[in-house]
Design a protein around this motif. Structure first.
Motif, PDB file in Angstrom:
ATOM      1  N   LEU A   1       0.817  -1.210   0.000  1.00 22.34           N
ATOM      2  CA  LEU A   1       0.000   0.000   0.000  1.00 22.34           C
ATOM      3  C   LEU A   1       0.850   1.258   0.000  1.00 22.34           C
ATOM      4  CD1 LEU A   1      -2.891  -0.905   2.463  1.00 22.34           C
ATOM      5  CD2 LEU A   1      -2.917  -0.901  -0.034  1.00 22.34           C
ATOM      6  N   GLY A   2       1.905   1.269   0.799  1.00 25.10           N
ATOM      7  CA  GLY A   2       2.739   2.470   0.896  1.00 25.10           C
ATOM      8  C   GLY A   2       3.454   2.777  -0.397  1.00 25.10           C
ATOM      9  N   ALA A   3       4.194   1.814  -0.910  1.00 20.77           N
ATOM     10  CA  ALA A   3       4.976   2.048  -2.124  1.00 20.77           C
ATOM     11  C   ALA A   3       4.123   1.936  -3.372  1.00 20.77           C
ATOM     12  CB  ALA A   3       6.145   1.067  -2.198  1.00 20.77           C
ATOM     13  N   GLY A   4       3.267   0.934  -3.424  1.00 22.20           N
ATOM     14  CA  GLY A   4       2.522   0.664  -4.650  1.00 22.20           C
ATOM     15  C   GLY A   4       1.335   1.565  -4.882  1.00 22.20           C
ATOM     16  N   ILE A   5       0.585   1.847  -3.842  1.00 24.48           N
ATOM     17  CA  ILE A   5      -0.643   2.631  -4.016  1.00 24.48           C
ATOM     18  C   ILE A   5      -0.391   4.113  -3.782  1.00 24.48           C
ATOM     19  CG2 ILE A   5      -3.009   2.972  -3.207  1.00 24.48           C
ATOM     20  CD1 ILE A   5      -2.603   0.333  -4.693  1.00 24.48           C
ATOM     21  N   TYR A   6       0.100   4.460  -2.616  1.00 21.84           N
ATOM     22  CA  TYR A   6       0.219   5.875  -2.269  1.00 21.84           C
ATOM     23  C   TYR A   6       1.350   6.595  -2.994  1.00 21.84           C
ATOM     24  CZ  TYR A   6      -3.270   5.503   1.378  1.00 21.84           C
ATOM     25  OH  TYR A   6      -4.436   5.328   2.059  1.00 21.84           O
ATOM     26  N   VAL A   7       2.421   5.902  -3.333  1.00 18.42           N
ATOM     27  CA  VAL A   7       3.572   6.576  -3.923  1.00 18.42           C
ATOM     28  C   VAL A   7       3.589   6.456  -5.446  1.00 18.42           C
ATOM     29  CG1 VAL A   7       6.083   6.678  -3.983  1.00 18.42           C
ATOM     30  CG2 VAL A   7       4.919   6.298  -1.825  1.00 18.42           C
ATOM     31  N   LEU A   8       3.412   5.270  -5.968  1.00 18.48           N
ATOM     32  CA  LEU A   8       3.614   5.044  -7.402  1.00 18.48           C
ATOM     33  C   LEU A   8       2.350   5.091  -8.249  1.00 18.48           C
ATOM     34  CD1 LEU A   8       6.251   2.196  -7.187  1.00 18.48           C
ATOM     35  CD2 LEU A   8       6.625   4.620  -7.591  1.00 18.48           C
ATOM     36  N   ILE A   9       1.194   5.301  -7.658  1.00 18.75           N
ATOM     37  CA  ILE A   9      -0.057   5.258  -8.416  1.00 18.75           C
ATOM     38  C   ILE A   9      -0.123   6.358  -9.477  1.00 18.75           C
ATOM     39  CG2 ILE A   9      -1.464   6.677  -6.885  1.00 18.75           C
ATOM     40  CD1 ILE A   9      -2.778   3.478  -8.253  1.00 18.75           C
ATOM     41  N   GLY A  10       0.407   7.524  -9.168  1.00 16.78           N
ATOM     42  CA  GLY A  10       0.397   8.612 -10.145  1.00 16.78           C
ATOM     43  C   GLY A  10       1.269   8.300 -11.347  1.00 16.78           C
ATOM     44  N   GLU A  11       2.450   7.737 -11.092  1.00 15.46           N
ATOM     45  CA  GLU A  11       3.333   7.340 -12.187  1.00 15.46           C
ATOM     46  C   GLU A  11       2.687   6.262 -13.041  1.00 15.46           C
ATOM     47  OE1 GLU A  11       6.346   8.580 -13.063  1.00 15.46           O
ATOM     48  OE2 GLU A  11       6.094  10.115 -11.527  1.00 15.46           O
ATOM     49  N   ALA A  12       2.052   5.295 -12.377  1.00 13.81           N
ATOM     50  CA  ALA A  12       1.401   4.204 -13.112  1.00 13.81           C
ATOM     51  C   ALA A  12       0.248   4.733 -13.953  1.00 13.81           C
ATOM     52  CB  ALA A  12       0.915   3.132 -12.145  1.00 13.81           C
ATOM     53  N   ALA A  13      -0.531   5.658 -13.414  1.00 22.01           N
ATOM     54  CA  ALA A  13      -1.649   6.226 -14.154  1.00 22.01           C
ATOM     55  C   ALA A  13      -1.163   7.024 -15.355  1.00 22.01           C
ATOM     56  CB  ALA A  13      -2.498   7.099 -13.239  1.00 22.01           C
ATOM     57  N   GLY A  14      -0.056   7.732 -15.184  1.00 24.07           N
ATOM     58  CA  GLY A  14       0.495   8.496 -16.300  1.00 24.07           C
ATOM     59  C   GLY A  14       1.018   7.604 -17.410  1.00 24.07           C
ATOM     60  N   PHE A  15       1.518   6.448 -17.050  1.00 22.42           N
ATOM     61  CA  PHE A  15       2.092   5.530 -18.039  1.00 22.42           C
ATOM     62  C   PHE A  15       1.027   4.640 -18.675  1.00 22.42           C
ATOM     63  CE2 PHE A  15       4.187   1.516 -19.176  1.00 22.42           C
ATOM     64  CZ  PHE A  15       5.114   2.009 -20.090  1.00 22.42           C
ATOM     65  N   ALA A  16       0.134   4.064 -17.860  1.00 25.33           N
ATOM     66  CA  ALA A  16      -0.819   3.074 -18.362  1.00 25.33           C
ATOM     67  C   ALA A  16      -2.171   3.684 -18.720  1.00 25.33           C
ATOM     68  CB  ALA A  16      -1.019   1.975 -17.330  1.00 25.33           C
TER      69      ALA A  16
END
Length: 182
Positions: free
Chosen positions: A22-37
């Motif tokens: 949750l900490g690394a995957g959801i709260y931190v990297l979700i914006g990067e993932a949304a921008g890419f995918a």
């Protein structure tokens, strides 16, 4: 020679994994993932869940075969009959934890800048210092602190999902699947 005692059980280890995800995957990297995918981000979550299931089952098998600490190291050392490979796996496991800690601390620093005018790195270093002090106090206290943070993180995610559904009581469409809320 003194012996280490086990202070973490299944619950604390599960909370450790949930907190990392949750900490690394959801709260931190979700914006990067949304921008890419983009709108196909759910596919990356589905693939990530499949990989996580197989990784979890692999760790469960390793823990059953080698119930002592450092099951990855012991498995590689015994499988390849080479201490060097075991040494490398031990260090890669430690480096993975360091990368996750850096990712979460930088995410914390990014969120902290929204409330306090500080550089992101200062907030990240502050978090690492505080959690290092907790780790220095003891593993039992560290496990409980991690469990509390994981539960707060999960509760925050559930709150955001609930508020999202409550606030926007219209239709939610994901590609071909539409759910209508009244």
């Amino acid at each position: 020679m003194s012996e280490l005692h086990r202070h973490m059980g299944l619950f604390h280890l599960t909370m450790y994994g949930v907190g990392l995800i949750l900490g690394a995957g959801i709260y931190v990297l979700i914006g990067e993932a949304a921008g890419f995918a983009g709108n196909s981000m759910w596919i990356s979550f589905l693939l990530g869940a499949i990989v996580a299931i197989f990784a979890g089952l692999s760790y469960a098998e390793l823990s059953a075969l080698f119930p002592k600490a450092a099951a990855e190291y012991t498995f590689v050392k015994n499988a390849f009959k080479n201490n060097f490979f075991g040494f490398i796996i031990g260090w890669l496991t430690a480096i993975t934890s360091i990368i996750v800690a850096a990712t979460v601390s930088l995410g914390f620093g990014g969120y902290l800048t929204q409330f306090i005018d500080l550089p992101i790195t200062i907030g990240a270093v502050f978090l690492i210092i505080i959690l290092s002090i907790v780790n220095f106090i003891g593993i039992k206290e560290s496990a409980w602190a991690n469990t509390i943070f994981a539960l707060i993180t999960a509760a925050g995610l559930v709150l955001i999902i609930f508020l999202g559904f409550y606030r926007y009581n219209s239709s939610i469409c994901i590609d071909f699947l539409c759910i209508y809320w009244i």
